[in-house]
Design a protein around this motif. Structure first.
Motif, PDB file in Angstrom:
ATOM      1  N   PHE A 262       0.819  -1.210   0.000  1.00  0.00           N
ATOM      2  CA  PHE A 262       0.000   0.000   0.000  1.00  0.00           C
ATOM      3  C   PHE A 262       0.853   1.260   0.000  1.00  0.00           C
ATOM      4  O   PHE A 262       0.616   2.194  -0.781  1.00  0.00           O
ATOM      5  CB  PHE A 262      -0.941  -0.003   1.212  1.00  0.00           C
ATOM      6  CG  PHE A 262      -1.694   1.285   1.379  1.00  0.00           C
ATOM      7  CD1 PHE A 262      -2.796   1.568   0.582  1.00  0.00           C
ATOM      8  CD2 PHE A 262      -1.290   2.228   2.324  1.00  0.00           C
ATOM      9  CE1 PHE A 262      -3.489   2.759   0.738  1.00  0.00           C
ATOM     10  CE2 PHE A 262      -1.979   3.417   2.486  1.00  0.00           C
ATOM     11  CZ  PHE A 262      -3.089   3.682   1.681  1.00  0.00           C
ATOM     12  N   LEU A 263       1.848   1.331   0.882  1.00  0.00           N
ATOM     13  CA  LEU A 263       2.682   2.525   0.971  1.00  0.00           C
ATOM     14  C   LEU A 263       3.518   2.724  -0.283  1.00  0.00           C
ATOM     15  O   LEU A 263       3.725   3.851  -0.727  1.00  0.00           O
ATOM     16  CB  LEU A 263       3.580   2.444   2.208  1.00  0.00           C
ATOM     17  CG  LEU A 263       2.872   2.567   3.556  1.00  0.00           C
ATOM     18  CD1 LEU A 263       3.868   2.425   4.700  1.00  0.00           C
ATOM     19  CD2 LEU A 263       2.144   3.897   3.658  1.00  0.00           C
ATOM     20  N   TYR A 264       4.010   1.625  -0.852  1.00  0.00           N
ATOM     21  CA  TYR A 264       4.790   1.736  -2.089  1.00  0.00           C
ATOM     22  C   TYR A 264       3.941   2.332  -3.208  1.00  0.00           C
ATOM     23  O   TYR A 264       4.359   3.272  -3.902  1.00  0.00           O
ATOM     24  CB  TYR A 264       5.320   0.364  -2.488  1.00  0.00           C
ATOM     25  CG  TYR A 264       6.024   0.339  -3.820  1.00  0.00           C
ATOM     26  CD1 TYR A 264       7.313   0.847  -3.958  1.00  0.00           C
ATOM     27  CD2 TYR A 264       5.400  -0.174  -4.961  1.00  0.00           C
ATOM     28  CE1 TYR A 264       7.965   0.845  -5.176  1.00  0.00           C
ATOM     29  CE2 TYR A 264       6.053  -0.190  -6.186  1.00  0.00           C
ATOM     30  CZ  TYR A 264       7.332   0.320  -6.288  1.00  0.00           C
ATOM     31  OH  TYR A 264       7.957   0.313  -7.505  1.00  0.00           O
ATOM     32  N   LEU A 265       2.738   1.805  -3.389  1.00  0.00           N
ATOM     33  CA  LEU A 265       1.857   2.299  -4.450  1.00  0.00           C
ATOM     34  C   LEU A 265       1.385   3.721  -4.154  1.00  0.00           C
ATOM     35  O   LEU A 265       1.328   4.562  -5.059  1.00  0.00           O
ATOM     36  CB  LEU A 265       0.650   1.369  -4.601  1.00  0.00           C
ATOM     37  CG  LEU A 265       0.959  -0.041  -5.100  1.00  0.00           C
ATOM     38  CD1 LEU A 265      -0.316  -0.878  -5.139  1.00  0.00           C
ATOM     39  CD2 LEU A 265       1.608  -0.010  -6.484  1.00  0.00           C
ATOM     40  N   ALA A 266       1.049   4.009  -2.899  1.00  0.00           N
ATOM     41  CA  ALA A 266       0.553   5.330  -2.533  1.00  0.00           C
ATOM     42  C   ALA A 266       1.601   6.412  -2.765  1.00  0.00           C
ATOM     43  O   ALA A 266       1.267   7.544  -3.131  1.00  0.00           O
ATOM     44  CB  ALA A 266       0.110   5.339  -1.070  1.00  0.00           C
ATOM     45  N   CYS A 267       2.870   6.073  -2.567  1.00  0.00           N
ATOM     46  CA  CYS A 267       3.944   7.057  -2.733  1.00  0.00           C
ATOM     47  C   CYS A 267       4.354   7.240  -4.187  1.00  0.00           C
ATOM     48  O   CYS A 267       4.799   8.328  -4.577  1.00  0.00           O
ATOM     49  CB  CYS A 267       5.160   6.642  -1.901  1.00  0.00           C
ATOM     50  SG  CYS A 267       4.921   6.736  -0.113  1.00  0.00           S
ATOM     51  N   TRP A 268       4.214   6.210  -4.997  1.00  0.00           N
ATOM     52  CA  TRP A 268       4.730   6.269  -6.357  1.00  0.00           C
ATOM     53  C   TRP A 268       3.690   6.569  -7.424  1.00  0.00           C
ATOM     54  O   TRP A 268       4.013   7.176  -8.453  1.00  0.00           O
ATOM     55  CB  TRP A 268       5.440   4.956  -6.704  1.00  0.00           C
ATOM     56  CG  TRP A 268       6.852   4.954  -6.231  1.00  0.00           C
ATOM     57  CD1 TRP A 268       7.312   4.625  -4.997  1.00  0.00           C
ATOM     58  CD2 TRP A 268       8.012   5.331  -6.992  1.00  0.00           C
ATOM     59  NE1 TRP A 268       8.669   4.762  -4.923  1.00  0.00           N
ATOM     60  CE2 TRP A 268       9.128   5.189  -6.134  1.00  0.00           C
ATOM     61  CE3 TRP A 268       8.209   5.747  -8.294  1.00  0.00           C
ATOM     62  CZ2 TRP A 268      10.415   5.475  -6.555  1.00  0.00           C
ATOM     63  CZ3 TRP A 268       9.501   6.024  -8.710  1.00  0.00           C
ATOM     64  CH2 TRP A 268      10.589   5.894  -7.844  1.00  0.00           C
ATOM     65  N   ILE A 269       2.452   6.178  -7.242  1.00  0.00           N
ATOM     66  CA  ILE A 269       1.440   6.382  -8.285  1.00  0.00           C
ATOM     67  C   ILE A 269       1.232   7.863  -8.630  1.00  0.00           C
ATOM     68  O   ILE A 269       1.180   8.217  -9.818  1.00  0.00           O
ATOM     69  CB  ILE A 269       0.109   5.715  -7.881  1.00  0.00           C
ATOM     70  CG1 ILE A 269       0.225   4.196  -8.061  1.00  0.00           C
ATOM     71  CG2 ILE A 269      -1.054   6.245  -8.726  1.00  0.00           C
ATOM     72  CD1 ILE A 269      -1.017   3.434  -7.662  1.00  0.00           C
ATOM     73  N   PRO A 270       1.105   8.780  -7.652  1.00  0.00           N
ATOM     74  CA  PRO A 270       0.887  10.187  -8.027  1.00  0.00           C
ATOM     75  C   PRO A 270       1.991  10.757  -8.903  1.00  0.00           C
ATOM     76  O   PRO A 270       1.713  11.549  -9.814  1.00  0.00           O
ATOM     77  CB  PRO A 270       0.840  10.901  -6.660  1.00  0.00           C
ATOM     78  CG  PRO A 270       0.414   9.850  -5.709  1.00  0.00           C
ATOM     79  CD  PRO A 270       1.061   8.583  -6.193  1.00  0.00           C
ATOM     80  N   PHE A 271       3.248  10.373  -8.643  1.00  0.00           N
ATOM     81  CA  PHE A 271       4.360  10.940  -9.415  1.00  0.00           C
ATOM     82  C   PHE A 271       4.495  10.308 -10.787  1.00  0.00           C
ATOM     83  O   PHE A 271       4.806  10.981 -11.770  1.00  0.00           O
ATOM     84  CB  PHE A 271       5.673  10.781  -8.647  1.00  0.00           C
ATOM     85  CG  PHE A 271       6.871  11.298  -9.404  1.00  0.00           C
ATOM     86  CD1 PHE A 271       7.124  12.647  -9.485  1.00  0.00           C
ATOM     87  CD2 PHE A 271       7.733  10.416 -10.043  1.00  0.00           C
ATOM     88  CE1 PHE A 271       8.219  13.122 -10.190  1.00  0.00           C
ATOM     89  CE2 PHE A 271       8.840  10.888 -10.746  1.00  0.00           C
ATOM     90  CZ  PHE A 271       9.072  12.248 -10.820  1.00  0.00           C
ATOM     91  N   THR A 272       4.287   9.003 -10.880  1.00  0.00           N
ATOM     92  CA  THR A 272       4.546   8.307 -12.136  1.00  0.00           C
ATOM     93  C   THR A 272       3.372   8.373 -13.110  1.00  0.00           C
ATOM     94  O   THR A 272       3.571   8.434 -14.322  1.00  0.00           O
ATOM     95  CB  THR A 272       4.869   6.830 -11.870  1.00  0.00           C
ATOM     96  OG1 THR A 272       3.812   6.254 -11.091  1.00  0.00           O
ATOM     97  CG2 THR A 272       6.166   6.689 -11.106  1.00  0.00           C
ATOM     98  N   VAL A 273       2.158   8.386 -12.608  1.00  0.00           N
ATOM     99  CA  VAL A 273       0.989   8.365 -13.487  1.00  0.00           C
ATOM    100  C   VAL A 273       0.561   9.773 -13.882  1.00  0.00           C
ATOM    101  O   VAL A 273       0.206  10.024 -15.029  1.00  0.00           O
ATOM    102  CB  VAL A 273      -0.180   7.622 -12.814  1.00  0.00           C
ATOM    103  CG1 VAL A 273      -1.431   7.674 -13.685  1.00  0.00           C
ATOM    104  CG2 VAL A 273       0.209   6.179 -12.539  1.00  0.00           C
ATOM    105  N   GLY A 274       0.631  10.724 -12.949  1.00  0.00           N
ATOM    106  CA  GLY A 274       0.173  12.078 -13.217  1.00  0.00           C
ATOM    107  C   GLY A 274       0.842  12.752 -14.410  1.00  0.00           C
ATOM    108  O   GLY A 274       0.154  13.284 -15.295  1.00  0.00           O
ATOM    109  N   PRO A 275       2.182  12.755 -14.502  1.00  0.00           N
ATOM    110  CA  PRO A 275       2.848  13.434 -15.612  1.00  0.00           C
ATOM    111  C   PRO A 275       2.552  12.854 -16.986  1.00  0.00           C
ATOM    112  O   PRO A 275       2.825  13.499 -17.999  1.00  0.00           O
ATOM    113  CB  PRO A 275       4.342  13.261 -15.270  1.00  0.00           C
ATOM    114  CG  PRO A 275       4.371  13.076 -13.795  1.00  0.00           C
ATOM    115  CD  PRO A 275       3.140  12.295 -13.486  1.00  0.00           C
TER     116      PRO A 275
END
Length: 340
Positions: A262-275
């Motif tokens: 959960f923490l891995y996905l929560a920390c990385w999804i906003p940065f990698t998917v948003g741009p």
């Protein structure tokens, strides 16, 4: 804070007033900005402090010189660099839009930023592989996984992080002074091509995330099977007494893996998917800076997951804060709680 309040709390000034080609800067003022600055500063200090404790503990005490702890050490070194160098610069960039560190550091900082984050992700993958082998093949683990082999894989992971990110910056024209676009004096902008954003998404997020999810899924299944076998044996041994055996080990394993994923996905999804929704990604944009902090916060929670919940960590921290590590034989101290 709405747009009107944001504009009222933003003062337009110049980065270098004595230079005619100076960029304009946005100094964010107001209570909200002060709170954000204080929070991000605490995150940076918190990240450095926790990871430094992990590094000192594993490096100093001989009992902790194991393959698994070497991987945790590699993770903590990467996360320490994020908290020590990357976060302070990003805080400055968030509060003041100007770049005061010169063109050389403008070229080097994104490389350092991406290398440390990539090394952190690589260490997470290696930890997942290590735990998979330990759970799936425990009898042969000590022969298959040694300190030398683990050190070699750590070197490979860091070398790959350096090689890949240097190539990434080179092909996005952000490695040499002549390649850096400077519209005005006091500006440091990294424009990422959309094609490279897709490549970076696959290499730094999709592949590692897939590996981690698959390995931890297998680990959880094996742990459940082992817990079930132990429970069956205990039930058979205590069946005549009618004693109900708790499945706490299975529940604990499920919670631990759930937190990791959960923490891995929560920390990385906003940065990698948003741009991925834009053609070019500019590093100085406020939105990108904000979503980047989700990724940096992962460096703060990593020591919480991989070290603080280990019994040896509390003992080693006590030795450190009481300065007992300065004793001549402190490296041989026992950091594991004695079982009665």
């Amino acid at each position: 804070m709405n747009i009107t309040e944001y504009q009222q709390n933003t003062t337009i000034q110049y980065c270098f007033p004595d230079n005619n080609s100076s960029c304009r800067k946005e100094v964010r003022a107001g209570p909200a900005s002060v709170v954000v600055f204080f929070f991000l500063s605490c995150v940076s200090v918190f990240t450095v402090f926790l990871n430094l404790l992990v590094i000192i503990s594993i490096s100093h005490f001989k009992q902790l010189h194991t393959p698994t702890n070497l991987l945790i050490l590699s993770l903590s070194v990467a996360d320490l660099l994020v908290g020590l160098f990357v976060m302070p610069v990003r805080i400055m960039d968030f509060i003041d839009s100007c770049w005061y560190l010169g063109k050389t550091l403008c070229a080097l900082f994104p490389v350092i930023d991406y290398i440390t984050v990539s090394a952190s992700v690589g260490s997470l993958v290696l930890i997942a592989v290590d735990r998979y082998i330990a759970v799936n093949d425990p009898l042969l683990y000590s022969t298959r996984i040694t300190v030398c082999k683990t050190s070699l894989f750590i070197i490979i992971a860091w070398s790959w992080a350096v090689f890949y990110n240097v190539i990434l910056m080179y092909f996005n024209n952000h490695l040499l002074h002549s390649q850096i676009s400077a519209g005005c004096y006091g500006e440091c902008v990294l424009v990422m091509k959309y094609s490279w954003m897709i490549v970076d998404f696959v290499i730094t997020f999709l592949v590692p995330c897939s590996v981690i999810l698959v390995l931890y899924s297998v680990i959880f299944k094996v742990a459940r099977r082992q817990a079930k076998a132990v429970r069956t044996v205990r039930n058979g041994a205590t069946n005549k007494h009618g004693t109900k055996v708790s499945s706490s080990s299975e529940t604990k394993a499920a919670k631990t893996l759930a937190i990791v994923i959960f923490l891995y996905l929560a920390c990385w999804i906003p940065f990698t998917v948003g741009p991925l929704s834009v053609e070019d990604v500019i590093s100085s944009s406020l939105v990108v800076n904000l979503v980047s902090w989700f990724m940096y916060i992962n460096s703060s929670v990593n020591p919480l997951i991989y070290a603080i919940f280990y019994p040896w960590f509390k003992t080693s921290v006590m030795y450190i804060v009481t300065c007992r590590i300065f004793e001549s034989s402190s490296s041989s101290f026992s950091v594991f709680p004695e079982r009665l």
